[in-house]
Motif scaffolding. Structure first.
Motif, PDB file in Angstrom:
ATOM      1  N   LEU A 730       0.894  -1.287  -0.149  1.00  0.00           N
ATOM      2  CA  LEU A 730      -0.070   0.076   0.044  1.00  0.00           C
ATOM      3  C   LEU A 730       1.005   1.279  -0.043  1.00  0.00           C
ATOM      4  CD1 LEU A 730      -0.520   1.897   2.642  1.00  0.00           C
ATOM      5  CD2 LEU A 730      -1.444   0.047   3.635  1.00  0.00           C
ATOM      6  N   TRP A 731       0.449   2.258  -0.598  1.00  0.00           N
ATOM      7  CA  TRP A 731       0.902   3.370  -0.620  1.00  0.00           C
ATOM      8  C   TRP A 731      -0.132   4.484  -0.197  1.00  0.00           C
ATOM      9  CZ3 TRP A 731       1.453  -0.084  -4.199  1.00  0.00           C
ATOM     10  CH2 TRP A 731       2.788  -0.636  -4.541  1.00  0.00           C
ATOM     11  N   VAL A 732       0.269   5.417   0.418  1.00  0.00           N
ATOM     12  CA  VAL A 732      -0.442   7.022   0.932  1.00  0.00           C
ATOM     13  C   VAL A 732       0.330   8.017   0.163  1.00  0.00           C
ATOM     14  CG1 VAL A 732      -1.539   8.415   2.583  1.00  0.00           C
ATOM     15  CG2 VAL A 732      -1.261   5.862   3.058  1.00  0.00           C
ATOM     16  N   ALA A 733      -0.329   8.502  -0.708  1.00  0.00           N
ATOM     17  CA  ALA A 733       0.840   9.137  -1.706  1.00  0.00           C
ATOM     18  C   ALA A 733       0.078  10.454  -2.252  1.00  0.00           C
ATOM     19  CB  ALA A 733       1.327   8.319  -2.982  1.00  0.00           C
ATOM     20  N   PRO A 734       0.846  11.362  -3.056  1.00  0.00           N
ATOM     21  CA  PRO A 734       0.021  12.611  -3.392  1.00  0.00           C
ATOM     22  C   PRO A 734      -0.412  12.255  -4.967  1.00  0.00           C
ATOM     23  CG  PRO A 734       2.422  12.887  -3.347  1.00  0.00           C
ATOM     24  CD  PRO A 734       2.100  11.657  -2.527  1.00  0.00           C
ATOM     25  N   ASP A 735       0.195  11.133  -5.487  1.00  0.00           N
ATOM     26  CA  ASP A 735      -0.106  10.880  -7.043  1.00  0.00           C
ATOM     27  C   ASP A 735       0.160   9.304  -7.103  1.00  0.00           C
ATOM     28  OD1 ASP A 735       3.006  12.427  -7.739  1.00  0.00           O
ATOM     29  OD2 ASP A 735       2.605  10.576  -8.005  1.00  0.00           O
ATOM     30  N   ALA A 736      -0.032   8.961  -8.249  1.00  0.00           N
ATOM     31  CA  ALA A 736       0.157   7.324  -8.637  1.00  0.00           C
ATOM     32  C   ALA A 736       1.611   6.847  -8.682  1.00  0.00           C
ATOM     33  CB  ALA A 736      -0.564   6.906  -9.715  1.00  0.00           C
ATOM     34  N   ALA A 737       2.520   7.677  -8.470  1.00  0.00           N
ATOM     35  CA  ALA A 737       4.131   7.292  -8.731  1.00  0.00           C
ATOM     36  C   ALA A 737       4.743   7.626  -7.734  1.00  0.00           C
ATOM     37  CB  ALA A 737       4.576   8.073  -9.924  1.00  0.00           C
ATOM     38  N   SER A 738       4.111   8.186  -6.772  1.00  0.00           N
ATOM     39  CA  SER A 738       4.928   8.607  -5.275  1.00  0.00           C
ATOM     40  C   SER A 738       4.411   7.795  -4.122  1.00  0.00           C
ATOM     41  CB  SER A 738       4.663  10.113  -5.021  1.00  0.00           C
ATOM     42  OG  SER A 738       4.821  10.810  -6.229  1.00  0.00           O
ATOM     43  N   GLY A 739       5.208   8.427  -3.225  1.00  0.00           N
ATOM     44  CA  GLY A 739       4.813   7.669  -1.642  1.00  0.00           C
ATOM     45  C   GLY A 739       5.761   6.456  -1.103  1.00  0.00           C
ATOM     46  N   ALA A 740       5.733   6.196  -0.015  1.00  0.00           N
ATOM     47  CA  ALA A 740       6.340   5.404   0.492  1.00  0.00           C
ATOM     48  C   ALA A 740       5.397   4.185   0.507  1.00  0.00           C
ATOM     49  CB  ALA A 740       6.548   5.703   2.140  1.00  0.00           C
TER      50      ALA A 740
END
Ligand code: GLC
Length: 747
Positions: A730-740
């Motif tokens: 899972l990612w919690v992110a500002p867009d579909a290519a970012s995030g930890a």
């Protein structure tokens, strides 16, 4: 306490019984009416008549048909006096006094025009979707329209398709959230309350997957892809109580949607238990002959009626053939009764029997200030800031600005596609708004081009002169409204005409260029991207485009829009979308070898062994969910309530978001998952939740996102929905290519 529980229990039972009785009462009325109707009248209810979107009159023939009870609904009648006149004929003179429905395409506003739906989707804001469709409903009702052919919920991964402009973008989850909001806005809490109108969820189904992005084209699709990507918003529409559905022009695996019993019977009725009615799209029923699916009009009527298509729009196969088919026992009268039942059920729910003449219609105002304010707010929230070199934006209002480009003062074009009743005289353009924002002397206007497709360079000189006298160039580029929408697909999705040439010429003036794009789709801008300091995607923003743009460009408002479609570098990358599968050889930057890097006479090898384009790489220009603002945000660690979940659990995620910039901003926090290993390959990311948080400069807030494990599943190729145990990312992110990334397990 016990008494309270007992009371609540009894109340709930009474409420349920009352609702059941209500339903039962309606069903009894329907059946009683059907008992009295002749065969011709029953067929009449299944006929939607009318003329082109620009029709004004009422023919005597149509009046006579209504008088005989041979018409169920009329489309595109825009004169309220004529609507009331023909409704009077239906109610007072037809054999069973069944009122008509009056349909119209009110797609993103009636008179107050909001951003095109692709722009509204970029707000990621269900409240905006609901509020704008509620205004559209009220304005329509005031003009005696009680049925709109919206929302269009076709997921689309192909920006060549002109109707991407009407779509909710490429993601099924976001599309489903917006679909429910639109339907709530159009239909309100009580379908029969004045001001509410029937929704018509369209186009069922998979119209956004047409081959090559060519409108009306064929769709070949696996059942798992159909169910996992294209059907979810339609299922959401059923859950939201969409009064009607519309079939699509395309075939699905060789069977045109208007005659497709898998879609209309197996899925819509059997699985989803839908009880509204289905209308065909314009002549899509008789187009089954052209498709090569039916030999003649009789077979068309047989296949459409058998498949479960209820009301035929504009073509006449039902009117011409159903009676004969029943006489020949190829269609039973009970099949026809079921069609009529679906239609009458919606008419009863809409309250048209009790209120056929739009009582209180005059209490709904057209273009009232609150609606125009909402048009501006929704436009502001739809804009996506894609580039902002050296923070050139926001612009000081003390600057001298050159306002250039074919969309700077284009009253009609800024309204976008599907605005039958929109009026360009109400448009406030960017030029008008900037002249109200800047001292007149500080604004140098030179369109440079007369319209988006203009090939003439005669306006270049004046534009260059304006640029030379200014500190900053605001270039309003894009597509005329007609270059997207129905039947308007493009094979080249760059700026039409010589807009690029003009931008490159202006770049030589040495002044920073801020590119504002108004278009119905992502536009490939790689050739001119180095020439511009900032890029704003404005879609087609509607009536209040100008004030909205002036507010974001000068910083009075901050950007918050995020892309809902992947933005390609070049049209050759299409289809390109974020929720793709990994393949056995996923591309990555470490092994990619670009076309310019291949040595001459290189040894024939697999050049990095992965899935990419030599000349375009493997990433888009901008990814799904991307968008900048005048501030910045940081994401804290992802905290999971539980790392191992069973099927009845919910994934619960907590993250602290901080506004690390210098001004208030709104962040759209996105939760993506990946089912790492499953019985069919799953996307590398899937959006499963999002929330918007407005934070002041320096402010932090802990946000929670929750997804039931039951929603982490997928449909198999056998049409079965499964949530398979295993490892998930899972990612919690500002867009579909970012995030930890975090990992969790489903048991
Ligand atoms: C058009 C469109 C459909 C619209 C209908 C009525 O061809 O495909 O979206 O609602 O006809 O205008």
């Amino acid at each position: 306490m016990k008494n309270r529980i007992a009371f609540l229990f009894i109340f709930f039972q009474m409420f349920t019984y009352h609702a059941f009785c209500q339903t039962d009462a309606v069903e009894n009325k329907i059946n009683a009416l059907i008992e009295k109707m002749t065969l011709e009248e029953k067929i009449g209810q299944a006929c939607l008549k009318g003329t082109s979107s620009r029709s004004k009159g009422l023919s005597d023939e149509l009046k006579e048909q209504v008088r005989k009870g041979l018409v169920g609904a009329i489309l595109n009648l825009t004169d309220t006096a004529l609507v009331l006149q023909i409704q009077k004929i239906a109610v007072e003179e037809s054999p069973n006094h069944i009122p008509l429905l009056f349909g119209r395409d009110v797609i993103h506003g009636y008179k107050t025009i909001f951003p095109i739906p692709l722009g509204l989707s970029a707000t990621w804001n269900a409240a905006i979707a609901e509020q704008t469709s509620a205004v559209a409903a009220h304005e329509s009702y005031a003009r005696c329209i009680n049925w709109t052919f919206a929302p269009m919920v076709d997921v689309c991964r192909d920006a060549r398709w002109g109707r991407i402009a009407e779509s909710p973008g490429e993601d099924p989850y976001l599309a489903s959230v917006l679909t429910k909001a639109y339907i709530k806005g159009y239909q309100g809490e009580d379908l029969s309350a004045p001001g509410n109108i029937l929704a018509c969820t369209k186009h069922f189904a998979a119209y956004g997957a047409v081959e090559g992005g060519r409108d009306y084209n064929t769709v070949n699709i696996s059942e798992s892809l159909l169910r996992n990507v294209y059907l979810p918003p339609f299922k959401a529409a059923v859950e939201a109580g969409s009064a009607t559905f519309m079939t699509s022009f395309n075939d699905v695996n060789g069977v045109p949607a208007s005659g497709n019993s898998f879609l209309l019977k197996d899925v819509l009725r059997e699985e989803w238990k839908y009880d509204g009615f289905v209308v065909s799209d314009w002549n899509s029923v008789t187009e089954m002959i052209t498709h090569g699916y039916c030999a003649d009009e009789k077979e068309v009527a047989l296949k459409a009626a058998t498949a479960g298509m209820d009301m035929e729009m504009t073509s006449q196969s039902y009117a011409h053939q159903l009676k004969v088919l029943i006489q020949e026992k190829k269609i039973t009268e009970e099949q026809l009764n079921e069609i009529v039942r679906h239609i009458l059920r919606i008419k009863f729910r809409a309250g048209v029997f009790e209120n056929p003449y739009f009582k209180e219609k005059d209490s709904f105002k057209i273009l009232d200030p609150a609606s125009l304010e909402l048009a501006k707010t929704s436009a502001v929230k739809s804009f996506v800031l894609l580039k902002n070199e050296k923070q050139i934006l926001p612009l000081s209002t003390n600057k001298t600005v050159a306002v250039i480009g074919p969309l700077a003062h284009a009253h009609k074009e800024q309204l976008g596609t599907w605005i039958f009743d929109g009026d360009k005289t109400n448009s406030i353009t960017p030029l008008t708004a900037l002249l109200q924002t800047y001292a007149t002397a500080n604004v140098k206007y030179a369109a440079g081009l007369k319209y988006s497709r203009d090939e003439s360079e005669e306006g270049f000189k004046e534009a260059l002169a304006a640029a030379k006298k200014s500190e900053v160039i605001l270039f309003f580029a894009g597509e005329e409204a007609i270059l997207s929408g129905e039947a308007h697909s493009r094979a080249d999705i760059s700026l039409p005409g010589v807009q690029e040439k003009l931008i490159q010429a202006l770049a030589k003036a040495g002044k920073p260029i801020i590119l504002v794009i108004m278009a119905g789709r992502p536009i490939t801008i790689d050739r001119i991207l180095p020439n511009v300091a900032a890029v704003v995607m404005a879609w087609h923003p509607g009536t209040m485009a100008g004030p909205a743009l002036a507010d974001v460009l000068t910083g009075k408002e901050n950007f918050s829009g995020r892309l809902t479609v992947t933005w390609p570098k070049t049209v050759g990358q299409i289809p390109i979308y974020y929720n793709h599968t990994n393949t056995g050889r996923p591309a990555d930057s470490t092994s990619f070898v670009g076309i310019k890097d291949i040595p001459v006479e290189a040894w024939q090898s697999s050049l990095g062994n992965n899935s990419h384009y030599l000349d375009a790489g493997f990433t888009p220009r901008y990814t799904f969910g991307y968008g900048m603002s005048y501030t910045s945000f940081s994401y804290g660690d992802i905290l999971l309530k539980k790392n191992t979940l069973d099927q009845s659990d919910s994934l619960k995620v907590t993250v602290t978001i901080t506004n690390t910039g210098a001004r208030t901003g709104t962040e759209t926090v996105q939760l993506y998952i990946q089912d790492v290993s499953a019985s069919i390959v799953r996307p590398v990311r899937e959006l499963k939740a999002f929330t918007q948080v407005e934070l002041k400069a320096g402010e932090s807030r802990e946000i929670q996102l929750s997804v039931p494990v039951a929603e982490l599943g997928f449909y198999t190729n056998e049409g079965k929905y499964v949530v398979e145990p295993g490892t998930f990312n899972l990612w919690v992110a500002p867009d579909a290519a970012s995030g930890a990334k975090q990992v969790f397990t489903v048991k």
